[in-house]
Design a protein around this motif. Structure first.
Motif, PDB file in Angstrom:
ATOM      1  N   GLY A 147       0.793  -1.203   0.010  1.00 50.43           N
ATOM      2  CA  GLY A 147       0.039   0.143  -0.014  1.00 50.43           C
ATOM      3  C   GLY A 147       0.783   1.266  -0.053  1.00 50.43           C
ATOM      4  O   GLY A 147       1.891   1.308   0.731  1.00 50.43           O
ATOM      5  N   VAL A 148       0.422   2.227  -0.834  1.00 48.98           N
ATOM      6  CA  VAL A 148       1.442   3.457  -0.874  1.00 48.98           C
ATOM      7  C   VAL A 148       0.548   4.739  -0.771  1.00 48.98           C
ATOM      8  O   VAL A 148      -0.597   5.073  -1.514  1.00 48.98           O
ATOM      9  N   GLY A 149       0.890   5.452   0.340  1.00 51.96           N
ATOM     10  CA  GLY A 149       0.058   6.771   0.533  1.00 51.96           C
ATOM     11  C   GLY A 149       1.200   7.950  -0.307  1.00 51.96           C
ATOM     12  O   GLY A 149       2.191   8.087   0.199  1.00 51.96           O
ATOM     13  N   VAL A 150       0.360   8.770  -1.160  1.00 54.85           N
ATOM     14  CA  VAL A 150       1.163   9.709  -1.981  1.00 54.85           C
ATOM     15  C   VAL A 150       0.462  10.994  -1.553  1.00 54.85           C
ATOM     16  O   VAL A 150      -0.549  11.156  -1.320  1.00 54.85           O
ATOM     17  N   PRO A 151       1.566  12.135  -1.675  1.00 55.63           N
ATOM     18  CA  PRO A 151       0.959  13.351  -1.399  1.00 55.63           C
ATOM     19  C   PRO A 151       0.442  14.113  -2.740  1.00 55.63           C
ATOM     20  O   PRO A 151       0.926  15.077  -3.297  1.00 55.63           O
ATOM     21  N   ARG A 189      -1.564  -0.941  -4.225  1.00 55.33           N
ATOM     22  CA  ARG A 189      -2.597  -0.019  -3.941  1.00 55.33           C
ATOM     23  C   ARG A 189      -2.038   1.356  -3.635  1.00 55.33           C
ATOM     24  O   ARG A 189      -1.341   1.555  -2.789  1.00 55.33           O
ATOM     25  N   PHE A 190      -2.559   2.385  -4.260  1.00 56.56           N
ATOM     26  CA  PHE A 190      -2.243   3.738  -3.931  1.00 56.56           C
ATOM     27  C   PHE A 190      -3.429   4.593  -3.605  1.00 56.56           C
ATOM     28  O   PHE A 190      -4.564   4.442  -4.023  1.00 56.56           O
ATOM     29  N   ALA A 191      -3.033   5.558  -2.705  1.00 52.12           N
ATOM     30  CA  ALA A 191      -4.178   6.602  -2.271  1.00 52.12           C
ATOM     31  C   ALA A 191      -3.676   7.671  -2.090  1.00 52.12           C
ATOM     32  O   ALA A 191      -2.333   7.860  -1.507  1.00 52.12           O
ATOM     33  N   ASN A 192      -4.320   8.952  -1.940  1.00 52.74           N
ATOM     34  CA  ASN A 192      -3.684  10.197  -1.110  1.00 52.74           C
ATOM     35  C   ASN A 192      -3.432   9.737   0.283  1.00 52.74           C
ATOM     36  O   ASN A 192      -3.954   8.880   0.823  1.00 52.74           O
ATOM     37  N   ASP A 193      -2.434  10.640   0.640  1.00 47.53           N
ATOM     38  CA  ASP A 193      -1.675  10.308   1.979  1.00 47.53           C
ATOM     39  C   ASP A 193      -2.535  10.345   3.330  1.00 47.53           C
ATOM     40  O   ASP A 193      -2.779   9.649   4.127  1.00 47.53           O
ATOM     41  N   ALA A 194      -3.408  11.484   2.862  1.00 48.00           N
ATOM     42  CA  ALA A 194      -4.355  11.794   4.107  1.00 48.00           C
ATOM     43  C   ALA A 194      -5.375  10.678   4.122  1.00 48.00           C
ATOM     44  O   ALA A 194      -5.961  10.468   5.242  1.00 48.00           O
ATOM     45  N   ASN A 195      -5.817  10.300   2.916  1.00 50.76           N
ATOM     46  CA  ASN A 195      -6.896   9.066   3.051  1.00 50.76           C
ATOM     47  C   ASN A 195      -6.545   7.799   3.539  1.00 50.76           C
ATOM     48  O   ASN A 195      -7.041   7.176   4.213  1.00 50.76           O
ATOM     49  N   ALA A 196      -4.995   7.723   3.162  1.00 47.88           N
ATOM     50  CA  ALA A 196      -4.436   6.417   3.703  1.00 47.88           C
ATOM     51  C   ALA A 196      -4.302   6.447   5.377  1.00 47.88           C
ATOM     52  O   ALA A 196      -4.697   5.479   6.121  1.00 47.88           O
ATOM     53  N   ALA A 375      -0.902   3.408   4.967  1.00 48.20           N
ATOM     54  CA  ALA A 375      -0.716   2.733   3.492  1.00 48.20           C
ATOM     55  C   ALA A 375      -0.771   1.280   3.442  1.00 48.20           C
ATOM     56  O   ALA A 375      -1.507   0.567   2.718  1.00 48.20           O
ATOM     57  N   ALA A 376      -0.650   0.632   4.643  1.00 46.10           N
ATOM     58  CA  ALA A 376      -0.914  -0.683   4.821  1.00 46.10           C
ATOM     59  C   ALA A 376      -2.346  -1.024   4.801  1.00 46.10           C
ATOM     60  O   ALA A 376      -2.700  -2.112   4.449  1.00 46.10           O
ATOM     61  N   ALA A 377      -2.965  -0.118   5.490  1.00 51.51           N
ATOM     62  CA  ALA A 377      -4.398  -0.291   5.343  1.00 51.51           C
ATOM     63  C   ALA A 377      -5.193  -0.181   4.248  1.00 51.51           C
ATOM     64  O   ALA A 377      -6.256  -0.523   4.024  1.00 51.51           O
ATOM     65  N   LEU A 378      -4.713   0.274   3.064  1.00 56.62           N
ATOM     66  CA  LEU A 378      -5.398   0.376   1.867  1.00 56.62           C
ATOM     67  C   LEU A 378      -5.379  -0.999   1.337  1.00 56.62           C
ATOM     68  O   LEU A 378      -6.699  -1.079   0.578  1.00 56.62           O
ATOM     69  N   ILE A 379      -4.547  -2.067   1.900  1.00 64.30           N
ATOM     70  CA  ILE A 379      -4.910  -3.350   1.292  1.00 64.30           C
ATOM     71  C   ILE A 379      -6.358  -3.896   1.524  1.00 64.30           C
ATOM     72  O   ILE A 379      -6.936  -4.659   1.153  1.00 64.30           O
ATOM     73  N   ASP A 380      -6.582  -3.517   2.980  1.00 62.39           N
ATOM     74  CA  ASP A 380      -7.956  -4.289   3.559  1.00 62.39           C
ATOM     75  C   ASP A 380      -9.112  -3.072   3.397  1.00 62.39           C
ATOM     76  O   ASP A 380     -10.098  -3.416   3.602  1.00 62.39           O
ATOM     77  N   THR A 381      -8.632  -1.563   2.964  1.00 64.30           N
ATOM     78  CA  THR A 381      -9.770  -0.792   3.293  1.00 64.30           C
ATOM     79  C   THR A 381     -10.590  -0.087   1.948  1.00 64.30           C
ATOM     80  O   THR A 381     -11.744  -0.390   1.836  1.00 64.30           O
ATOM     81  N   ILE A 382      -9.710   0.081   0.999  1.00 68.43           N
ATOM     82  CA  ILE A 382     -10.118   0.788  -0.112  1.00 68.43           C
ATOM     83  C   ILE A 382     -11.034  -0.344  -1.049  1.00 68.43           C
ATOM     84  O   ILE A 382     -10.600  -1.270  -1.135  1.00 68.43           O
TER      85      ILE A 382
END
Length: 382
Positions: A147-151, A189-196, A375-382
């Motif tokens: 999982g990757v959180g990006v700004p 899995r990528f998402a905005n860092d604040a969302n992550a 970021a790791a939570a993106l695998i379970d959440t999104i």
């Protein structure tokens, strides 16, 4: 083929059994005569190129399998998840100054960390250097999910980073495509860092089981996210509220006045020195925070003035989403203790008692690990 997420319901063995799910057809288990003995959980399948990856989560137990598929629509017939109590996810928090990564288990514990400065990756080809930095981490730990959180702004299907003002090298689809090509068999899995970070807070430090709350990141920039009725609010195209981009202060956006460079500019006026974007004659926001902790009146006043501006911004955030709990994260979050008084002064002056009577604004208990866990939570959440 672009990364596509499909969701369905599948049988998962009870915790007492822990044996393999031996299937001819997952759909037979989900809808056939074996339905009653099993617990049914929401599982996810990610398709990418010539494989699919199945994730199943039941309490702290994770099942995963990797399937090569010529025809993705047939994948359900051959999935045989096996219970893997040692399943690890790599969480990567891409910041404007540094990139942090950590191995995260199903309980939300980080078992190992590493970090690299953005300036190091910019010595040559940024994407190639980033990929080479990841290779030993992924191969040596058998990682199959990242999982990757990006700004910046990420498309709804997680295949394009539309805007990343502090790291323009990752904008567009080349960054994501390169990673997927370089690590076949690994789901990204990528998402905005604040969302992550909001997802990480919801999964790993939601002690009151809150279903609705806001999340603000204070750092090189300003990020924001909302968990609304137990779901991450992502707007129409994959991104939620962008508080930092709102033009609230004349021709300035919130990020200009409340993030790192804004704090430095305030400090330059108070200390009477010329500001230099990320430092003040060698003085960083970290140094100003340390000075405030020792009781330096000028440093305290820097954060007091920042708090007045942040308070104005939070008033909008609170009213727009009718939220009473806001978590603060990001590299400058520890300094919120010196902003809190002025933030509350503005909120009480601007808003009615309806909004502030039960209002709670506090740093996330995940601390500096919020970005990695999110970021790791993106695998379970999104």
């Amino acid at each position: 083929m672009n990364l596509v997420q499909l969701s369905f319901f599948c049988a998962f063995p009870s915790k007492e059994k822990h044996e393999e799910i031996n299937t001819k057809s997952i759909s037979e288990l989900a809808h056939g005569p074996f339905r009653m003995p099993y617990l049914f959980r929401h599982i996810k399948i990610y398709y990418n190129r010539n494989y699919c990856q199945v994730f199943v989560k039941e309490n702290n137990y994770l099942a995963t399998c990797l399937i090569s598929v010529a025809a993705p629509e047939c994948a359900l017939l051959y999935a045989e998840p096996r219970i893997n109590l040692n399943f690890m996810v790599l969480g990567i928090d891409i910041g404007g100054t540094a990139i942090k990564a950590g191995l995260v288990n199903a309980n939300g514990s980080i078992t190992a960390k590493l970090q690299i400065e953005v300036t190091e990756l910019r010595k040559g080809n940024f994407i190639a250097n980033f990929t080479n930095w990841l290779k030993p981490v992924i191969s040596e730990n058998g990682i199959t999910a990242v999982g990757v959180g990006v700004p910046g702004l990420v498309s709804a299907n997680s295949d394009v980073i539309s805007v990343a003002p502090n790291i323009p090298e990752i904008e567009g689809g080349n960054f994501i495509e390169t990673l997927q090509y370089s690590f076949p068999g690994v789901t990204f899995r990528f998402a905005n860092d604040a969302n992550a970070a909001a997802c990480g807070t919801y999964l790993f430090c939601n002690e009151k089981k809150l279903q609705t709350f806001g999340y603000i990141t204070l750092g090189t920039g300003i990020g924001s996210a909302v968990i609304l009725n137990g779901k991450l609010y992502t707007g129409q195209n994959g991104n939620g509220p962008e508080l930092g981009m709102l033009q609230v202060f004349g021709d300035k956006i919130v990020e200009d006045v409340c993030a790192r460079d804004g704090i430095i500019r305030i400090a330059s006026e108070i200390y009477g020195q010329k500001s230099n974007e990320s430092t003040l004659g060698g003085l960083s926001t970290f140094d100003i925070y340390n000075a405030a902790q020792t009781g330096d009146s000028r440093a305290i006043e820097v954060f007091n003035q920042t708090g007045l501006l942040l308070g104005e911004s939070l008033c909008l955030f609170i009213q727009l989403f009718d939220i009473s709990t806001i978590y603060i994260g990001g590299g400058i979050a520890p300094a919120y203790e010196f902003m809190e008084k002025s933030v509350n002064e503005v909120i009480h002056a601007r808003l009615s008692a309806y909004y502030f009577d039960n209002l709670s604004i506090k740093p996330t208990s995940l601390g500096n690990d919020a970005g990695i866990l999110g970021a790791a939570a993106l695998i379970d959440t999104i």
